[in-house]
Scaffold this motif. Sequence first.
Motif, PDB file in Angstrom:
ATOM      1  N   VAL A  50       0.852  -1.145   0.080  1.00  0.00           N
ATOM      2  CA  VAL A  50       0.018  -0.074   0.135  1.00  0.00           C
ATOM      3  C   VAL A  50       1.045   1.288  -0.015  1.00  0.00           C
ATOM      4  CG1 VAL A  50      -1.540   1.302   1.210  1.00  0.00           C
ATOM      5  CG2 VAL A  50      -2.055  -1.037   1.014  1.00  0.00           C
ATOM      6  N   ASN A  51       1.810   1.350   1.004  1.00  0.00           N
ATOM      7  CA  ASN A  51       2.817   2.501   0.787  1.00  0.00           C
ATOM      8  C   ASN A  51       3.506   2.416  -0.459  1.00  0.00           C
ATOM      9  OD1 ASN A  51       2.455   2.893   3.489  1.00  0.00           O
ATOM     10  ND2 ASN A  51       3.812   1.493   4.451  1.00  0.00           N
ATOM     11  N   ALA A  52       3.939   1.528  -1.084  1.00  0.00           N
ATOM     12  CA  ALA A  52       4.665   1.518  -2.416  1.00  0.00           C
ATOM     13  C   ALA A  52       3.615   2.011  -3.403  1.00  0.00           C
ATOM     14  CB  ALA A  52       4.864   0.317  -2.835  1.00  0.00           C
ATOM     15  N   ALA A  53       2.422   1.761  -3.422  1.00  0.00           N
ATOM     16  CA  ALA A  53       1.179   2.108  -4.361  1.00  0.00           C
ATOM     17  C   ALA A  53       0.891   3.702  -3.896  1.00  0.00           C
ATOM     18  CB  ALA A  53       0.118   1.395  -4.277  1.00  0.00           C
ATOM     19  N   ILE A  54       1.139   4.172  -2.811  1.00  0.00           N
ATOM     20  CA  ILE A  54       0.935   5.661  -2.411  1.00  0.00           C
ATOM     21  C   ILE A  54       2.033   6.383  -3.096  1.00  0.00           C
ATOM     22  CG2 ILE A  54       0.744   7.162  -0.588  1.00  0.00           C
ATOM     23  CD1 ILE A  54      -0.907   4.914   1.124  1.00  0.00           C
ATOM     24  N   SER A  67       4.159  10.222  -6.868  1.00  0.00           N
ATOM     25  CA  SER A  67       4.979  10.462  -7.990  1.00  0.00           C
ATOM     26  C   SER A  67       4.215  10.958  -9.074  1.00  0.00           C
ATOM     27  CB  SER A  67       5.655   9.434  -8.333  1.00  0.00           C
ATOM     28  OG  SER A  67       6.759   9.467  -9.260  1.00  0.00           O
ATOM     29  N   SER A  68       3.236  10.153  -9.528  1.00  0.00           N
ATOM     30  CA  SER A  68       2.544  10.600 -10.721  1.00  0.00           C
ATOM     31  C   SER A  68       1.753  11.968 -10.584  1.00  0.00           C
ATOM     32  CB  SER A  68       1.655   9.514 -11.166  1.00  0.00           C
ATOM     33  OG  SER A  68       0.661   9.713 -12.096  1.00  0.00           O
ATOM     34  N   ALA A 127      -3.858   4.639  -6.767  1.00  0.00           N
ATOM     35  CA  ALA A 127      -3.118   4.817  -8.065  1.00  0.00           C
ATOM     36  C   ALA A 127      -3.721   3.761  -9.109  1.00  0.00           C
ATOM     37  CB  ALA A 127      -1.812   4.890  -7.970  1.00  0.00           C
ATOM     38  N   VAL A 128      -4.567   2.923  -8.891  1.00  0.00           N
ATOM     39  CA  VAL A 128      -4.964   1.970 -10.006  1.00  0.00           C
ATOM     40  C   VAL A 128      -6.293   2.233  -9.977  1.00  0.00           C
ATOM     41  CG1 VAL A 128      -5.480  -0.514 -10.531  1.00  0.00           C
ATOM     42  CG2 VAL A 128      -3.012   0.214  -9.630  1.00  0.00           C
ATOM     43  N   GLY A 129      -6.833   2.187 -11.332  1.00  0.00           N
ATOM     44  CA  GLY A 129      -8.436   2.615 -11.730  1.00  0.00           C
ATOM     45  C   GLY A 129      -8.619   4.014 -11.850  1.00  0.00           C
ATOM     46  N   ASN A 130      -9.438   4.244 -12.715  1.00  0.00           N
ATOM     47  CA  ASN A 130     -10.142   5.327 -12.931  1.00  0.00           C
ATOM     48  C   ASN A 130     -11.151   5.842 -12.010  1.00  0.00           C
ATOM     49  OD1 ASN A 130     -11.192   7.666 -13.898  1.00  0.00           O
ATOM     50  ND2 ASN A 130     -11.706   7.303 -16.025  1.00  0.00           N
ATOM     51  N   LEU A 137       1.558  -4.546  -7.710  1.00  0.00           N
ATOM     52  CA  LEU A 137       0.187  -4.967  -8.038  1.00  0.00           C
ATOM     53  C   LEU A 137      -0.077  -6.187  -7.455  1.00  0.00           C
ATOM     54  CD1 LEU A 137      -2.787  -4.149  -8.751  1.00  0.00           C
ATOM     55  CD2 LEU A 137      -1.969  -5.141 -11.163  1.00  0.00           C
ATOM     56  N   TRP A 138       0.883  -7.185  -8.030  1.00  0.00           N
ATOM     57  CA  TRP A 138       0.644  -8.625  -7.463  1.00  0.00           C
ATOM     58  C   TRP A 138       1.067  -8.776  -5.974  1.00  0.00           C
ATOM     59  CZ3 TRP A 138      -0.520 -13.615  -7.583  1.00  0.00           C
ATOM     60  CH2 TRP A 138       0.026 -14.412  -6.978  1.00  0.00           C
ATOM     61  N   THR A 139       2.008  -8.068  -5.423  1.00  0.00           N
ATOM     62  CA  THR A 139       2.111  -8.161  -3.752  1.00  0.00           C
ATOM     63  C   THR A 139       0.858  -7.636  -3.082  1.00  0.00           C
ATOM     64  OG1 THR A 139       4.507  -7.899  -4.166  1.00  0.00           O
ATOM     65  CG2 THR A 139       3.694  -7.504  -2.153  1.00  0.00           C
ATOM     66  N   PHE A 140       0.207  -6.578  -3.592  1.00  0.00           N
ATOM     67  CA  PHE A 140      -0.798  -6.128  -2.970  1.00  0.00           C
ATOM     68  C   PHE A 140      -2.010  -7.084  -3.061  1.00  0.00           C
ATOM     69  CE2 PHE A 140      -4.968  -4.067  -3.181  1.00  0.00           C
ATOM     70  CZ  PHE A 140      -4.877  -3.339  -2.163  1.00  0.00           C
TER      71      PHE A 140
END
Length: 257
Positions: free
Chosen positions: A33-37, A42-43, A134-137, A211-214
Motif C-alpha cells: 500500500v505504501n509503495a502504491a501511494i 510521484s504521478s 493509483a490503480v483505476g479511474n 500490484l501482485w504483492t498487494f
Amino acid sequence: MTARTFLINGLIAGLFAGFAAFLVAHTIGEPPVNAAIAVEESSSAHEHAEAPAGHHHEENGIVVSRHNQSTWGLLTGTLSIGTALGGLVALAAAGVVGRIGRLRPTQSTALVALIGFASVALVPFLKYPASPPAVGNPDTIGERTGLFFGFLAISLVAAIACTVLASRLLPGLGTYRTVIAALAAYLVVVVLAAQLMPTVNEVGTFPAQTLWTFRRASLTTLATMWGTIGLVLVGLVGRAHQQAAVESARRELAASL
C-alpha cells in the motif's frame, strides 16, 4: 443449541478474526500500500509539474494521517468487519444445523464457513481482484463497485442454491457424487457469469510486482479472517454442543429417578 448461542459465539469468533486479519494486513499488506501511494504521489507530482502556472490544488475536510490509517483505522475496520461477518456466518450455521445430511453441528458449521469463503471472498476476488491506490479511474469507481457486488451476489446465491440441491440429492446419490454434482453446478453458474460480465482492466503502467504483492496480501488477509472465523466458531460450537448434550443427559437421568 439456539440461534442466540450461535450468534454470541460468532461475534466472539469475529473479534478474534478481525484482530488476526489486522496483524496480517498490517504486516504484509501495508508495504505494498505504501509503495502504491508512493507511485500515486510521484504521478501526481509529475502532473502538477506539467500544469500551467497558477494552477493550485486544495483539499478540504479532515486529514487522517497515514500512521493512523495503517494502525488504529485499520484495526477498527478489521474488528468491525470481522465481528459482523462472524455474526452472519454463525446465523447461517445455525440455520443449516440438522439440514445437511447427518453432519454434526461442528461439521455443518465448518462447511458453512468454507462455502462462505469460497463464494463471498475467493471467487469474486478472482474475477474482480482488489486494487491498490493509483490503480483505476476514479470516474468508474461506482461502476466497478457495482460489478463486484453483482458478481458476489451471483456467487453467493449460486452457492446457497447448490447447497440446497446437495441436501436433496444426498439420500439418493451418496456423499461423493452429491459433492461432485453440486460443485459442478456451482462452477457452471459462476464461470458463465464471469464470462458474460465485463472485465475491468485499468492497471495502466502501474508496477506489476507491486500490484501482485498487494493482491496477494489482500487475499491472504481475507483467508485469515475467514479461516479464523471458521476455526474459532467450530471450536465454540463444539464446546456448546457438548455442554448441551451433558445437560440433556443430566435432565434425562433426573427424570428417570
